[in-house]
Design an enzyme around this catalytic site. Sequence first.
Site, PDB file in Angstrom:
ATOM      1  N   HIS A  47      34.710  41.073  39.374  1.00 12.33           N
ATOM      2  CA  HIS A  47      34.131  41.491  40.651  1.00 12.33           C
ATOM      3  C   HIS A  47      33.969  43.009  40.648  1.00 12.33           C
ATOM      4  O   HIS A  47      34.666  43.723  39.918  1.00 12.33           O
ATOM      5  CB  HIS A  47      35.039  41.076  41.800  1.00 12.33           C
ATOM      6  CG  HIS A  47      35.089  39.596  42.027  1.00 12.33           C
ATOM      7  ND1 HIS A  47      35.591  39.050  43.168  1.00 12.33           N
ATOM      8  CD2 HIS A  47      34.697  38.551  41.240  1.00 12.33           C
ATOM      9  CE1 HIS A  47      35.506  37.733  43.105  1.00 12.33           C
ATOM     10  NE2 HIS A  47      34.973  37.407  41.934  1.00 12.33           N
ATOM     11  N   GLU A  49      34.881  45.322  42.671  1.00 12.10           N
ATOM     12  CA  GLU A  49      36.089  46.092  42.992  1.00 12.10           C
ATOM     13  C   GLU A  49      37.033  46.178  41.792  1.00 12.10           C
ATOM     14  O   GLU A  49      37.582  47.240  41.512  1.00 12.10           O
ATOM     15  CB  GLU A  49      36.839  45.454  44.186  1.00 12.10           C
ATOM     16  CG  GLU A  49      36.046  45.436  45.470  1.00 12.10           C
ATOM     17  CD  GLU A  49      35.208  44.175  45.669  1.00 12.10           C
ATOM     18  OE1 GLU A  49      34.842  43.905  46.815  1.00 12.10           O
ATOM     19  OE2 GLU A  49      34.915  43.461  44.673  1.00 12.10           O
TER      20      GLU A  49
END
Length: 150
Positions: A47, A49
Amino acid sequence: MHMALREASRGMQRGQGGPFGACIVRDGIIVAVAHNRVLVTGNPTQHAEIVAIGRAAKKLGTHILKGCTIYSSTEPCPMCFSAIHWAQIDRIVFGTGIADVKRLGFNELSVSNSTLKRLGRSSVILDQVSKKECTDLLKSWVKLATKTTY
């Protein structure tokens, strides 16, 4: 947030991942920018992040990212929130919520960051900004012909 959105769009257009971007800032200076890389790597943990945290840790030479803010085009999922917690990032700023992407068919757990915050570090500050721009990004994902469903 502008950098997170721009990076998300770039990764999406390249077919590397979904409509998600993240930018980590410390003292007004951009430390790392990343987009979702799930599709290009075949790794469900890539992801935006997570990728941004890894890049920031490498650049700063530490896994402790105190004093940093992470800007995420969508509210971090529980996996990403946990990584933010472990990295000790002080502030999360996000655009669309978990419910927004869940409605598009993404495999989201219905656990908000505010709920997770009560279970962990209470010092994490949560802010929601730029919802319209982030919603527009999600809408552009829906129109993409080259996407792969999650």
